[in-house]
Design a protein around this motif. Structure first.
Motif, PDB file in Angstrom:
ATOM      1  N   LEU A 143     -35.070 -10.991  -6.604  1.00 42.83           N
ATOM      2  CA  LEU A 143     -34.174  -9.261  -8.304  1.00 42.83           C
ATOM      3  C   LEU A 143     -32.801 -10.138  -8.264  1.00 42.83           C
ATOM      4  O   LEU A 143     -31.840  -9.674  -8.884  1.00 42.83           O
ATOM      5  N   SER A 144     -33.084 -11.145  -8.101  1.00 38.44           N
ATOM      6  CA  SER A 144     -31.416 -12.490  -8.283  1.00 38.44           C
ATOM      7  C   SER A 144     -31.204 -11.754  -9.705  1.00 38.44           C
ATOM      8  O   SER A 144     -29.590 -12.292  -9.833  1.00 38.44           O
ATOM      9  N   ARG A 145     -32.262 -12.072 -10.895  1.00 40.18           N
ATOM     10  CA  ARG A 145     -31.311 -11.259 -12.055  1.00 40.18           C
ATOM     11  C   ARG A 145     -31.591 -10.041 -12.426  1.00 40.18           C
ATOM     12  O   ARG A 145     -30.308  -9.972 -13.674  1.00 40.18           O
ATOM     13  N   PHE A 146     -31.743  -9.229 -11.477  1.00 43.36           N
ATOM     14  CA  PHE A 146     -31.098  -7.743 -12.011  1.00 43.36           C
ATOM     15  C   PHE A 146     -30.099  -7.500 -12.577  1.00 43.36           C
ATOM     16  O   PHE A 146     -28.851  -7.529 -11.663  1.00 43.36           O
ATOM     17  N   SER A 147     -30.084  -6.741 -13.551  1.00 41.06           N
ATOM     18  CA  SER A 147     -28.779  -6.155 -14.465  1.00 41.06           C
ATOM     19  C   SER A 147     -29.308  -5.356 -15.298  1.00 41.06           C
ATOM     20  O   SER A 147     -30.240  -4.774 -16.160  1.00 41.06           O
ATOM     21  N   ILE A 148     -28.209  -3.618 -15.544  1.00 40.18           N
ATOM     22  CA  ILE A 148     -28.389  -2.626 -16.397  1.00 40.18           C
ATOM     23  C   ILE A 148     -27.613  -3.206 -16.894  1.00 40.18           C
ATOM     24  O   ILE A 148     -26.953  -2.239 -17.992  1.00 40.18           O
ATOM     25  N   GLN A 149     -27.043  -4.092 -17.621  1.00 35.00           N
ATOM     26  CA  GLN A 149     -26.279  -5.204 -18.850  1.00 35.00           C
ATOM     27  C   GLN A 149     -27.182  -4.235 -20.803  1.00 35.00           C
ATOM     28  O   GLN A 149     -26.654  -4.032 -21.196  1.00 35.00           O
ATOM     29  N   ARG A 150     -28.430  -4.312 -20.517  1.00 35.81           N
ATOM     30  CA  ARG A 150     -29.020  -3.570 -21.929  1.00 35.81           C
ATOM     31  C   ARG A 150     -28.719  -2.374 -21.937  1.00 35.81           C
ATOM     32  O   ARG A 150     -28.372  -2.015 -23.280  1.00 35.81           O
ATOM     33  N   ASP A 151     -28.592  -1.489 -20.808  1.00 30.17           N
ATOM     34  CA  ASP A 151     -28.095  -0.427 -20.836  1.00 30.17           C
ATOM     35  C   ASP A 151     -26.864  -0.171 -21.270  1.00 30.17           C
ATOM     36  O   ASP A 151     -26.420   0.087 -22.104  1.00 30.17           O
ATOM     37  N   ILE A 152     -25.963  -0.556 -21.044  1.00 30.37           N
ATOM     38  CA  ILE A 152     -24.538  -1.109 -21.821  1.00 30.37           C
ATOM     39  C   ILE A 152     -24.678  -1.828 -22.660  1.00 30.37           C
ATOM     40  O   ILE A 152     -23.859  -1.353 -23.356  1.00 30.37           O
ATOM     41  N   ASP A 153     -25.378  -2.615 -23.454  1.00 29.81           N
ATOM     42  CA  ASP A 153     -25.206  -2.894 -24.415  1.00 29.81           C
ATOM     43  C   ASP A 153     -26.071  -1.830 -25.614  1.00 29.81           C
ATOM     44  O   ASP A 153     -25.628  -1.436 -26.876  1.00 29.81           O
ATOM     45  N   ASN A 154     -27.129  -1.096 -25.205  1.00 32.24           N
ATOM     46  CA  ASN A 154     -27.619  -0.259 -25.981  1.00 32.24           C
ATOM     47  C   ASN A 154     -26.456   1.251 -25.759  1.00 32.24           C
ATOM     48  O   ASN A 154     -27.513   2.240 -26.432  1.00 32.24           O
ATOM     49  N   HIS A 155     -25.785   1.036 -25.390  1.00 35.28           N
ATOM     50  CA  HIS A 155     -24.642   2.540 -25.054  1.00 35.28           C
ATOM     51  C   HIS A 155     -25.074   3.396 -24.427  1.00 35.28           C
ATOM     52  O   HIS A 155     -24.870   4.486 -24.641  1.00 35.28           O
ATOM     53  N   ILE A 156     -26.117   2.845 -24.344  1.00 33.06           N
ATOM     54  CA  ILE A 156     -26.802   3.934 -22.767  1.00 33.06           C
ATOM     55  C   ILE A 156     -25.793   4.865 -21.833  1.00 33.06           C
ATOM     56  O   ILE A 156     -25.823   6.097 -21.615  1.00 33.06           O
ATOM     57  N   ILE A 157     -25.261   3.704 -21.377  1.00 36.79           N
ATOM     58  CA  ILE A 157     -24.301   4.165 -20.521  1.00 36.79           C
ATOM     59  C   ILE A 157     -22.948   4.723 -20.781  1.00 36.79           C
ATOM     60  O   ILE A 157     -22.547   5.516 -20.557  1.00 36.79           O
ATOM     61  N   ALA A 158     -22.743   4.435 -22.275  1.00 35.25           N
ATOM     62  CA  ALA A 158     -21.407   5.700 -22.677  1.00 35.25           C
ATOM     63  C   ALA A 158     -21.797   6.311 -23.130  1.00 35.25           C
ATOM     64  O   ALA A 158     -20.909   7.398 -23.273  1.00 35.25           O
ATOM     65  N   THR A 159     -22.642   6.958 -23.866  1.00 40.05           N
ATOM     66  CA  THR A 159     -23.124   7.917 -23.848  1.00 40.05           C
ATOM     67  C   THR A 159     -23.728   8.573 -22.656  1.00 40.05           C
ATOM     68  O   THR A 159     -23.066  10.078 -23.147  1.00 40.05           O
ATOM     69  N   LEU A 160     -23.899   8.474 -22.248  1.00 36.44           N
ATOM     70  CA  LEU A 160     -24.558   9.298 -20.347  1.00 36.44           C
ATOM     71  C   LEU A 160     -22.686   9.558 -20.227  1.00 36.44           C
ATOM     72  O   LEU A 160     -22.347  11.025 -19.576  1.00 36.44           O
ATOM     73  N   LYS A 161     -21.628   8.740 -20.596  1.00 40.09           N
ATOM     74  CA  LYS A 161     -20.850   9.147 -19.646  1.00 40.09           C
ATOM     75  C   LYS A 161     -19.588  10.451 -20.451  1.00 40.09           C
ATOM     76  O   LYS A 161     -19.382  10.717 -20.150  1.00 40.09           O
ATOM     77  N   GLU A 162     -19.547  10.441 -21.704  1.00 42.01           N
ATOM     78  CA  GLU A 162     -19.129  11.406 -22.917  1.00 42.01           C
ATOM     79  C   GLU A 162     -19.833  12.726 -22.178  1.00 42.01           C
ATOM     80  O   GLU A 162     -19.447  13.126 -22.672  1.00 42.01           O
ATOM     81  N   ALA A 163     -21.539  12.582 -22.936  1.00 40.15           N
ATOM     82  CA  ALA A 163     -21.983  13.843 -22.432  1.00 40.15           C
ATOM     83  C   ALA A 163     -21.204  14.617 -20.631  1.00 40.15           C
ATOM     84  O   ALA A 163     -21.133  15.079 -20.697  1.00 40.15           O
ATOM     85  N   LEU A 164     -21.324  14.109 -19.739  1.00 42.44           N
ATOM     86  CA  LEU A 164     -20.992  14.196 -18.179  1.00 42.44           C
ATOM     87  C   LEU A 164     -19.278  14.522 -18.650  1.00 42.44           C
ATOM     88  O   LEU A 164     -18.593  15.171 -18.074  1.00 42.44           O
ATOM     89  N   GLN A 219     -27.428   2.187  -7.253  1.00 42.42           N
ATOM     90  CA  GLN A 219     -26.225   1.794  -7.216  1.00 42.42           C
ATOM     91  C   GLN A 219     -25.986   1.625  -8.255  1.00 42.42           C
ATOM     92  O   GLN A 219     -24.614   1.232  -8.447  1.00 42.42           O
ATOM     93  N   ALA A 220     -26.865   0.660  -9.681  1.00 40.10           N
ATOM     94  CA  ALA A 220     -25.966  -0.046 -10.395  1.00 40.10           C
ATOM     95  C   ALA A 220     -25.203   1.181 -11.762  1.00 40.10           C
ATOM     96  O   ALA A 220     -24.429   1.222 -12.173  1.00 40.10           O
TER      97      ALA A 220
END
Length: 663
Positions: A193-214, A261-262
């Motif tokens: 899992l050396s390539r593992f990354s949730i960067q696409r969730d960041i790029d697709n605004h999922i992380i930002a949207t969840l933070k605002e909802a929280l 964890q991410a």
């Protein structure tokens, strides 16, 4: 959970936030018209119901929401996408606060009588909410910052919005996504899992949207699952269909641990995960993966090790699929009470469910089979008052929560890869992305989420009848009682809510859901009258049975799926000083000729000698009801009553609606 972490520098801005032009007069007038209908640019229900207000003695707060009466705007109609404003203009009630009622002394029956007993409690409420899958998040990202915040407040704000406090996200993409399918480790095989990354969730605004909802609702609880593992973990090397390879079960457990964890590193706590979305469904044209029961069993055990080794408290919910598709899957994972549960059972916290086949009674059956596990309805949306009744049935069948699937599509039903989905609770305008309409389903969901608070205990209430009204009731942590009453019929319905020595009477309009909230002045006490009909579904403990809607006279519910060795328990049944000499049981049996059994009535212990036994033979159908009785030895005082079931056949053999004792 942390909700204060700033947006990471890698987060791209939402589009059009810096230079969005002001609304044109045409767009402003269109938005204003929709606002008047109850939605765009304003918080739906903002001027209406508020949860958690002061409840004076004997005062009942009442809130209503209803379907549209406009021709062509039946629930689920595609017309809601083409002209939602017209449909909403004919919705009489949208979380509309009615005049307070008064609890009066119990007396005359008025319409359908619903008994509510706050002294008899069941599961605790986790929450009610909607999904934050990629399609919804993408459409939200097309809004200006202010409009998006208002939409999120309408969803999650507990005071000025619906107060949704439970949401489901996708680990990677599902069928409802605006872009290409992805996981967090795409490419050639990568067992470390050396390539593992949730960067696409960041790029697709999922992380930002969840933070605002929280930030809007810090109590928002997030659960998640994957539609597929990375392609290289599967036998067909594709994100679509295929089986998980046995050798990658531990790899997938590490993958899930890294997801949790991410997200934690972004300040987002994942409350629960499921091993696989719909593990028995090869979708054919969008991400999916087949996972056998034995693979799921190993996965849960490996994932628990991963979580424990890294101090992760995230819960594990098994299954995440239909009522009607369980087969032997859960039994193969968990074992049974009689044979001794497997380690997987002890490593699991709950069972997640979808409702595309089968019946909610499956949850109550699994609850009696696996009493230590929570039941959670994680995916399904149904429409109108029938949908509200279905939510009530989920909750009455031991679900600790409800999550609707897909929250916001635009008028072209974009963006998604499903096909032609039915209406979503929010529909976004194509003329201006800041404009959205809140459909009646939004308000129906809020009838539960605004008034039943996290930690509330479901309490006993009569289900009622789909031909009149149906119900579910909760006791909130602040002591208030919230009862949701659903009238799915085409005419107004009279009803009585009766609790102890107090009752209220009211008339609920056609196709309307009402929530009635009061402070309980007293209950029936801590005992059950042996000489009144004891509803079979009002048990305190049970094994092997399921609760289902009954076809017996008067409606309500019965217990079914009753087979050899099953039992139900009723605590503190009061016989008084005059001895009981007979017991009557209302039962039905569709068992084949030659199949039967008996119902034994025992006191204070399942192994005690029966005080009476009733032979069971076929009545002609599982909803063909008969009342059978037997003499019993004189019983006085107060006892725990057990009904135990015995049969020489392996199949289910009887349903029970109620039982009662006679002097």
């Amino acid at each position: 959970m942390s909700t204060s972490a700033s947006m990471p520098s890698a987060q791209p801005p939402f589009p059009q936030e810096q230079d969005r032009a002001p609304l044109s007069r045409r767009t402003f007038m269109a938005a204003a018209a929709v606002t008047a209908a109850g939605s765009a640019l304003a918080l739906p229900g903002q001027a209406s119901a508020e949860p958690g207000g002061h409840h004076g003695a004997n005062r009942v707060e009442v809130t209503w929401s209803s379907e549209s009466t406009a021709p062509g705007f039946a629930p689920k109609s595609a017309t809601w996408y083409t002209d939602p404003a017209t449909g909403l203009a004919a919705v009489a009630h949208k979380l509309s606060r009615q005049g307070d009622l008064e609890l009066t002394a119990s007396g005359r029956d008025f319409g359908t009588v619903i008994n509510v007993d706050p002294a008899k409690t069941y599961q605790r409420m986790l929450g009610v909410g909607v999904s934050m899958e990629d399609s919804t998040v993408h459409n939200l990202s097309l809004m200006s910052k202010g409009a998006r915040t208002k939409a999120l407040r309408a969803l999650f704000d507990p005071h000025h919005g619906a107060g949704f406090d439970l949401t489901r996200i996708c680990f990677g993409t599902s069928d409802f996504t605006h872009g290409e399918f992805y996981t967090y480790d795409d490419g050639p095989a990568d067992p470390t899992l050396s390539r593992f990354s949730i960067q696409r969730d960041i790029d697709n605004h999922i992380i930002a949207t969840l933070k605002e909802a929280l930030r809007i609702n810090p109590e928002l609880t997030i659960c998640g699952t994957a539609w597929t593992a990375p392609a290289w973990m599967k036998d067909n090397n594709s994100l679509i269909d295929g089986h998980l390879l046995d050798e990658h079960v531990p790899t997938l457990a590490r993958y899930y641990r890294k997801v949790v964890q991410a997200y934690a590193a972004q300040g987002i706590h994942i409350h629960a995960v499921t091993p696989q979305n719909e593990p028995g469904w090869p979708a054919g044209h969008y991400p999916s993966m087949l996972v056998s029961a034995q693979q799921a069993k190993r996965f849960v055990e490996e994932l628990r090790k991963e979580f424990d080794a890294h101090g992760i408290t995230t819960r594990i919910w098994a299954w995440d699929w239909n009522f009607g598709d369980t087969g032997t899957y859960l039994g193969d994972m968990f074992g049974s009470r009689d044979a001794g549960y497997t380690d997987t059972y002890r490593d699991t916290d709950g069972i997640a469910w979808h409702d595309y086949s089968g019946d909610p009674r499956t949850m109550s059956l699994m609850k009696t089979s696996y009493p230590d596990l929570d039941m959670v309805l994680t995916e399904r949306m149904l429409w109108g008052t029938d949908g509200a009744d279905r939510i009530a049935r989920y909750l009455r069948s031991w679900s600790t929560g409800y999550i609707s699937w897909v929250t916001l599509l635009d008028q072209n039903r974009a963006t998604q890869n499903f096909g032609v989905p039915d209406p979503t609770p929010f529909v976004q305008s194509l003329d201006d992305r800041d404009v959205y309409w809140a459909l009646p389903e939004y308000y129906f969901f809020a009838q539960f989420s605004k008034f039943i608070h996290r930690g509330a205990h479901r309490v006993f209430s009569d289900y009622g009848n789909t031909g009149t009204v149906t119900t579910v009731a909760y006791r909130n942590p602040d002591g208030t009682i919230a009862t949701v009453v659903v009238n799915g019929t085409a005419t107004a319905q009279d009803f009585t809510l009766r609790s102890g020595r107090r009752q209220l009477t009211h008339t609920l309009p056609a196709k309307t859901v009402g929530t009635y909230v009061w402070t309980q002045p007293g209950s029936r006490g801590t005992t059950t009258d042996a000489y009144a009909a004891i509803q079979a579904e009002a048990y305190d403990d049970a094994s092997g049975v399921a609760v289902e809607v009954t076809g017996d006279t008067g409606g309500g519910e019965d217990i079914g799926s009753v087979g050899d060795g099953d039992w139900v328990e009723y605590g503190k049944v009061a016989f008084g000083g005059t001895a009981a000499t007979q017991v009557r049981v209302r039962l039905a049996s569709g068992a084949a000729d030659g199949t039967g059994g008996r119902i034994d009535v025992r006191l204070n212990s399942r192994s005690a000698e029966p005080v009476g036994s009733i032979a069971v033979t076929g009545t002609g159908g599982w909803q063909t009801w008969a009342t059978k009785s037997t003499a019993i030895s004189g019983v006085t005082g107060t006892h725990t009553v057990y009904l135990t079931f015995a049969s020489d056949q392996p199949d289910d053999f009887v349903n029970v609606n109620w039982f009662a004792f006679d002097h």
